[in-house]
Design an enzyme around this catalytic site. Structure first.
Site, PDB file in Angstrom:
ATOM      1  N   MET A   1      42.494  43.699  42.833  1.00 26.96           N
ATOM      2  CA  MET A   1      41.054  43.530  43.068  1.00 26.96           C
ATOM      3  C   MET A   1      40.742  43.686  44.557  1.00 26.96           C
ATOM      4  O   MET A   1      41.497  43.246  45.394  1.00 26.96           O
ATOM      5  CB  MET A   1      40.645  42.131  42.608  1.00 26.96           C
ATOM      6  CG  MET A   1      39.168  41.969  42.491  1.00 26.96           C
ATOM      7  SD  MET A   1      38.659  40.719  41.312  1.00 26.96           S
ATOM      8  CE  MET A   1      39.138  39.225  42.116  1.00 26.96           C
ATOM      9  N   CYS A   2      39.667  44.337  44.858  1.00 24.27           N
ATOM     10  CA  CYS A   2      39.175  44.466  46.224  1.00 24.27           C
ATOM     11  C   CYS A   2      37.644  44.494  46.139  1.00 24.27           C
ATOM     12  O   CYS A   2      37.085  44.640  45.061  1.00 24.27           O
ATOM     13  CB  CYS A   2      39.630  45.776  46.868  1.00 24.27           C
ATOM     14  SG  CYS A   2      41.385  45.829  47.245  1.00 24.27           S
ATOM     15  N   GLY A   3      37.004  44.360  47.256  1.00 22.87           N
ATOM     16  CA  GLY A   3      35.549  44.471  47.272  1.00 22.87           C
ATOM     17  C   GLY A   3      35.124  45.620  48.162  1.00 22.87           C
ATOM     18  O   GLY A   3      35.729  45.858  49.213  1.00 22.87           O
ATOM     19  N   ARG A  32      36.763  38.722  46.234  1.00 18.51           N
ATOM     20  CA  ARG A  32      37.434  39.914  45.698  1.00 18.51           C
ATOM     21  C   ARG A  32      38.531  40.392  46.643  1.00 18.51           C
ATOM     22  O   ARG A  32      39.359  41.233  46.245  1.00 18.51           O
ATOM     23  CB  ARG A  32      36.438  41.070  45.501  1.00 18.51           C
ATOM     24  CG  ARG A  32      35.363  40.804  44.481  1.00 18.51           C
ATOM     25  CD  ARG A  32      34.635  42.096  44.160  1.00 18.51           C
ATOM     26  NE  ARG A  32      35.523  43.017  43.473  1.00 18.51           N
ATOM     27  CZ  ARG A  32      35.691  43.082  42.151  1.00 18.51           C
ATOM     28  NH1 ARG A  32      35.020  42.279  41.376  1.00 18.51           N
ATOM     29  NH2 ARG A  32      36.523  43.942  41.622  1.00 18.51           N
TER      30      ARG A  32
END
Lengths: 295, 227
Positions: A1-3, A32
């Site tokens: 997960m990343c933003g 995130r």
């Protein structure tokens, strides 16, 4: 997960507030990606080249760097140190020479370009934004990223955005599964990546396609065919930004558009402080579809 | 009617208030203002209360809903009404991916578009989407009805069990073992009821029905490539 967050301003008057708006968006995406954060900001085009460098020991490395570089390349150099980064401004024709000098001094090159500056570090997005005073930055468009690492170590160079060509950058949510094969393929063409990171390969792929004559749209279209894995990509160029999601589209993406701006985020939450968001057109970019906004 | 303002109230306090009221079966009405795209709003409600959310929500809004009515006046993030048991969830805007996933019952009424994987593994829920739906919708759907007034994306109803799918517009492609089926009077009646309950302006006769060819139920070596 990343933003991921991105903002492309259509309204000139909003430009001084770009950094402020992007900072709010970036901090909202902390859960995130709390490992590290980064931002690519496209500011005024001064007709000179801007090289953003990073050092773990900025006090010693940046002291007298402008005069040392000016002597080495025989041209006037201006320096703007901000925490672990410094933006060096110099004549366009001295770019390659200056990059070589800076690398020889052990500095990490974050970005090169007429308008783009990249600031990225390990740490919470709030701390990274504060350290680089991103709220104070103005510009026409910018892209930010909060990282939860999967494919390579949590380091400054592993943080996004990645830049592999002048004024071009890429941020990514997902993971590429054929990055090693693609890295070798690019290396045979003479394109060398600096890290073990999968996203850097994605960035290098896009840059190589553009260098071969492809438009931004064609290069992004190419990621669907040549890159395997999960991705929501946002790529920045001097004139604008582009978005593409892999055909499965597991990684979230939402966009908002008003007469004043186009905004991108991993989640709607990132938009809530934007002006006029309640009446904005909000939609999800379709899978395997290339979108771009350019001025 | 009670107003809960998320500019001053935490998500946990909001959900605790709603869950407590729903267990009392008080038929109370709540309005949530400033939802700011928060995740997991109005989840796990266990009784016939009414919740109106003035704005857009994040992930998993109205998950595990039972008997309550949740009305989102904006758009909803991924997993709206996931695993709903009964009650009704209305989304005035668009819904993100896997809306109504694994829902056992109740009605999910999406006035805009729904993106990919709408109704994935649904188990008895009724879903009506007034706009379009994305790819892989109703994947492994077991029971219930998915009604789409607009178009459907790729691989509709892949590996479908006994859920029924009704689409008025075009279907980009059908998934493995999903076929078009005859529309019989009982299907038209069912569709008329769902359309009227969701305020949809459409005629049952304009829809096509899709369902399982039931060829993947038992393993057949000739179908190995379909799995």
């Amino acid at each position: 997960m990343c933003g991921i967050v991105g903002l492309f301003l259509k309204k000139q008057e909003l430009r001084p507030t770009l950094g402020d708006m992007l900072t709010d968006m970036l901090i909202t995406m902390t859960d995130r990606g709390p490992d590290s954060a980064g931002i690519a900001i496209y500011g005024e085009d001064t007709g000179r080249t801007k090289i953003t460098v990073q050092s773990d020991t900025p006090e010693t490395d940046f002291a007298g760097l402008d005069t040392a570089l000016a002597d080495a390349i025989g041209a006037e150099v201006e320096i703007r140190p901000i925490s672990t980064h410094a933006v060096l401004s110099l004549p366009v024709e001295k770019e390659a020479e200056a990059v070589a000098v800076l690398e020889a001094r052990g500095l990490r090159i974050m970005s090169v370009g007429a308008s783009m500056e990249i600031f990225k570090e390990v740490g919470l997005p709030e701390d990274v934004a504060a350290r680089f005073r991103i709220r104070e930055m103005g510009g026409s468009h910018g892209i930010g990223h909060t990282r939860m690492a999967t494919e390579s170590a949590v380091t400054t160079l592993g943080a996004h955005p990645f830049s592999t060509a002048s004024d071009q950058c890429l941020v990514h949510n997902g993971s590429l599964s054929n990055h090693n094969a693609m890295r070798r393929k690019l290396a045979r063409k003479g394109i060398v990546t600096k890290t073990e990171n999968d996203t850097e390969v994605g960035a290098a792929y896009i840059s190589s396609r553009i260098a071969e004559g492809a438009s931004l749209g064609e290069a992004l279209e190419g990621t669907l065919k040549d890159l395997d894995g999960f991705f929501t990509f946002v790529t920045g160029t001097r004139n604008g930004f582009g978005v593409v999601r892999d055909p499965i589209a597991c990684k979230p993406a939402v966009m908002a558009e008003t007469d004043d701006y186009v905004a991108f985020a991993s989640e709607y939450r990132a938009f809530v402080n934007l002006p006029g968001i309640d009446t904005a057109r909000v939609w999800e970019p379709e899978p395997a579809t290339v979108y771009f906004w350019e001025r | 009617m009670t107003v809960l303002d998320m500019a001053h109230t935490t998500l946990r306090e909001v959900n605790t208030t709603l869950q407590h009221a729903s267990k009392g079966h008080s038929n109370e009405a709540f309005t949530i203002v400033n939802p700011r795209g928060s995740h997991a709003m109005a989840v796990g409600l266990d009784g016939p209360i009414t919740v109106t959310i003035k704005g857009s929500t994040g992930y998993y809004c109205a998950g595990m809903n039972k008997a309550a009515t949740v009305h989102v006046e904006g758009s909803a993030g991924p997993g709206v009404a996931e695993n709903m048991m009964s009650g009704e969830v209305i989304v005035e805007g668009n819904a993100s991916q896997y809306a109504g996933a694994t829902g056992h019952g109740g009605l999910l009424n999406i006035k805009g578009n729904a993106s990919s994987r709408c109704g994935i593994s649904m188990k008895g829920i009724d879903i009506v989407v007034h706009g379009n739906i994305g790819h892989m919708s109703a994947f492994m759907a077991q029971k219930g009805n998915l009604v789409v007034l607009g178009d459907a994306g790729d691989a509709l109803g892949d590996s479908l069990y006994e859920a029924r799918i009704f689409v008025r517009g075009t279907v980009k492609s059908l998934g493995a073992d999903c076929i078009e089926k005859e529309m019989r009077p009982e299907h038209l009646a069912l569709l008329a009821d769902l359309l009227s309950r969701t305020g949809a302006d459409a005629r049952p006769e304009d829809f096509k029905r899709y369902g399982s060819a039931r060829k993947l139920y038992n393993f057949n070596i000739d179908h190995a490539g379909e799995y």
